[in-house]
Design an enzyme around this catalytic site. Structure first.
Site, PDB file in Angstrom:
ATOM      1  N   GLU A 266       0.824  -1.212   0.000  1.00 28.74           N
ATOM      2  CA  GLU A 266       0.000   0.000   0.000  1.00 28.74           C
ATOM      3  C   GLU A 266       0.862   1.268   0.000  1.00 28.74           C
ATOM      4  OE1 GLU A 266      -2.781  -0.629   3.268  1.00 28.74           O
ATOM      5  OE2 GLU A 266      -4.090  -1.771   1.936  1.00 28.74           O
ATOM      6  N   ASP A 341      -8.582  -8.922   4.351  1.00 26.76           N
ATOM      7  CA  ASP A 341      -8.359  -7.743   5.192  1.00 26.76           C
ATOM      8  C   ASP A 341      -9.424  -7.558   6.270  1.00 26.76           C
ATOM      9  OD1 ASP A 341      -7.375  -5.455   6.202  1.00 26.76           O
ATOM     10  OD2 ASP A 341      -7.932  -4.172   4.527  1.00 26.76           O
ATOM     11  N   GLU A 369     -12.739  -1.727  12.179  1.00 30.11           N
ATOM     12  CA  GLU A 369     -12.702  -1.029  10.891  1.00 30.11           C
ATOM     13  C   GLU A 369     -13.859  -1.433   9.981  1.00 30.11           C
ATOM     14  OE1 GLU A 369      -9.042  -1.554   8.707  1.00 30.11           O
ATOM     15  OE2 GLU A 369      -9.825  -0.552   6.922  1.00 30.11           O
TER      16      GLU A 369
END
Ligand code: GCW
Length: 632
Positions: A266, A341, A369
């Site tokens: 990333e 993820d 998240e």
């Protein structure tokens, strides 16, 4: 006068009962009799244990006995004739035993127990930035207020002192023994002498509680800080800089734990920028830390670099399997529980099947998240236990948890999100504990021991993760979140300027024929990365567990499922069930009013209303969208 007095009394009573959650699960009763504490050893750690017992233990006498024959951190609680003895291999074990004794007192009674931690590494990962923002943090700003730490004089502000003390007590009470202070998307500045001196102040405060400090590092640090012209791990100036930096850190913090690294992922720099491997990079850092007994936790969350175009969930195995056996012995590979993820549900990450010679640790995400952030009541222990049912805890050397802690009074945003911090610690100590048992003891300590409350809310907690999966992404759907913030639904999400692996449409592949990602041998072949029997089970439409169906298969809308209904009908069933579960939680909470202080009761009631609205939105948006393909 009488009237006034009773008013005053009422005022005081409500002041006492108003709670903001800042005490976490450490709300010990106030009627301690000042127990006598006898210890055969002395240290700052023993002073803390003694203090906790004197203030909070309601028995008469406690003996703290260090017995070096026992393993470090392990302890035993023994009770006979009203006298309690805690025996442990070191002072930290005695502190853990102290908190265990207090926990027992709050949750049903003191009893004999002998226990040792499953892992030597039980670590929180803070994704805290130096500017005090917290990546994926939903409970305010960072608790590390760097401005309020004076590295020169070794002091902290009043607020920091209190916050850090409570942080340490909370972690020690559940056996957490490490803390990575900063975000894996790391600023090189954390390694400047100014910051390291501040880190030392925190490390000094953590030390008596048995908590070691670790840092996330930016792989390009020496270059960004202007000391070298490259960050190539095989360049001698680079290796030399890291050795000197490690020496500097250990001068300040002799028990520093080591580095956590996100490299070539990333957009982060890494050895790949110089055509070097992850092993080259990790080993260079490992060599710098080795003389000081430090470790490198190297993350396998890597995609899009060397394996562009490959199914994202396969890339970690493709990248790291060929490197197995090439890492130095103080490197640990840290992998997320699922291959994608931190989704509400993923099959386990097959990297745990494929790495044989390199020590591994699991990274769990405590911060929600993808599970409603700090607005949804979702108890995560059942999800982590699900992971352990596939990946044996015996295989791992440690556990990391991405923290959900911020500077709000209640630490975690949602009062029930504290349970996830608590459960992480308890499972890192003993992954065999049941989710129910952990929920039960957390509820008793955090709210009340009333049976009706514990039973009702224990059930809500236990079913809450499945409810979340149902109203967000049932039957193996994944990553259909809104871009960037990952809060609401966006199944039609596509942005040409984004990597395709960030786009929801890439993950569900809905069309007029069906929905789901074909990862079988007829598709990307991701099923081949799994050990048997899972490889075979997941590969076949007939045997694939329905909760992973659309993760591994592209399935026709009218495919008949086990209950005789079609896929489309079952999607509706799941989304509806998710919503009705949350509606039920709202009702249950209404009945909990007598058991909870007004402030926390109202806070949770409001949050549950939001959660119900959100669940309806998820259902409506997703069913509308998928229905348009299914022709419904
Ligand atoms: O889940 C993703 C998050 C990023 C995070 C990344 C990672 C720290 O959306 O915010 O970055 O994973 O784990 O590295």
């Amino acid at each position: 006068m009488k009237h006034l007095l009773s008013l005053l009394f009422l005022f005081i009573a409500s002041a006492i009962h108003a709670e903001d959650g800042s005490q976490l699960w450490l709300r010990y009763g106030t009627n301690a009799k000042s127990a006598t504490v006898i210890a055969n050893t002395a240290s700052p750690t023993i002073a803390i244990a003694t203090d906790e017992l004197r203030q909070h233990f309601r028995g008469a006498t406690v003996s703290l006995l260090k017995d070096r024959a026992l393993q470090p951190e392990a302890f035993a609680v023994n009770t006979a004739d009203g006298k309690v003895t805690i025996t442990a291999g070191d002072d930290f074990g005695l502190l853990y035993g102290t908190y265990e004794l207090l926990r027992q007192q709050e949750t049903g009674g003191v009893h004999n127990l002998q226990t040792a931690p499953k892992y030597p590494l039980r670590v929180l990962n803070h994704w805290d930035n130096l500017d005090l923002s917290v990546e994926r943090g939903y409970a305010g700003k960072s608790i590390w207020r760097w401005e309020e730490i004076d590295g020169q004089n070794g002091t902290m502000s009043e607020w920091m002192q209190q916050r850090v003390r409570q942080y340490c007590r909370a972690n020690a009470s559940i056996g957490i023994n490490g803390s990575v202070l900063n975000n894996v998307n790391a600023s090189p500045n954390i390694l400047t002498t100014d910051y390291l001196m501040k880190v030392k102040v925190l490390a000094d405060a953590f030390r008596p509680y048995g908590i070691r400090v670790y840092l996330s590092i930016n792989f390009a640090s020496p270059m960004v800080l202007g000391a070298t012209t490259t960050a190539d791990p095989l360049d001698s100036s680079v290796a030399k800089w890291w050795c000197a930096k490690a020496d500097e850190i250990y001068q300040l913090i002799p028990d520093f734990g080591g580095f956590l690294v996100k490299a070539n992922s990333e957009g982060q720099p890494g050895p790949g920028d110089y055509h070097r491997t992850h092993a080259d990079g990790a080993n260079m850092l490992a060599a710098a830390l080795k003389p000081h007994k430090g470790i490198v936790m190297w993350r396998s969350f890597v995609y899009g670099a060397n394996h562009k175009g490959e199914d994202r969930v396969m890339q970690a195995v493709s990248e790291f399997k060929p490197m197995d056996g090439k890492f130095a012995d103080n490197v640990i590979l840290q992998s997320k529980n699922g291959p994608l993820d931190f989704q509400p549900r993923e099959p386990y990450a097959p990297i745990f099947d494929n790495i044989k010679k390199t020590p591994q640790m699991a990274e769990l995400q405590i911060t929600q998240e993808y599970l409603g952030q700090s607005l949804h009541l979702v108890y995560l222990a059942p999800m982590w236990k699900e992971f352990f049912s596939f990946v044996s805890p015996d295989l791992l050397k440690g556990i990391a948890g991405v923290a959900n802690i911020g500077d709000t009074d209640g630490w975690c945003g949602h009062p029930f999100s504290q349970a996830n911090w608590y459960a992480f610690g308890r499972l890192a100590w003993n992954p065999d504990m049941t989710s129910e048992a952990i929920a039960n003891e957390w509820l008793q300590q955090t709210f009340t021991g009333e049976k009706a409350f514990i039973e009702a809310m224990g059930e809500v907690m236990m079913s809450s993760r499945e409810a979340c999966v149902d109203y967000m992404m049932p039957l193996g759907l994944h990553h259909i979140f809104k871009f960037d913030h990952h809060y609401g639904p966006e199944p039609d999400g596509f942005k040409a300027e984004y990597p395709i692996e960030w786009c929801p449409v890439y993950y569900h592949k809905a069309d007029k024929d069906g929905v789901g990602f074909e990862r079988t041998t007829k598709g990307t072949g991701a099923t081949k990365q799994y050990r048997q029997p899972y490889s075979k089970i997941y590969d076949s439409l007939e045997t694939c567990p329905e909760e992973y169906l659309l993760w591994f298969h592209h399935v026709a809308w009218d495919f008949k499922m086990k209950n005789g209904k079609t896929l489309w009908q079952n999607l509706q069933v799941h989304y509806d069930r998710g919503v009705s579960e949350v509606a039920r939680y709202c009702d249950v909470w209404q009945q909990m009013r007598p058991y909870v202080d007004a402030a926390r009761w109202q806070h949770v009631a409001d949050l549950l209303d939001t959660q119900l609205d959100n669940a309806r939105e998820w259902r409506n948006v997703c069913l509308n969208y998928f229905g348009s393909f299914a022709g419904k």
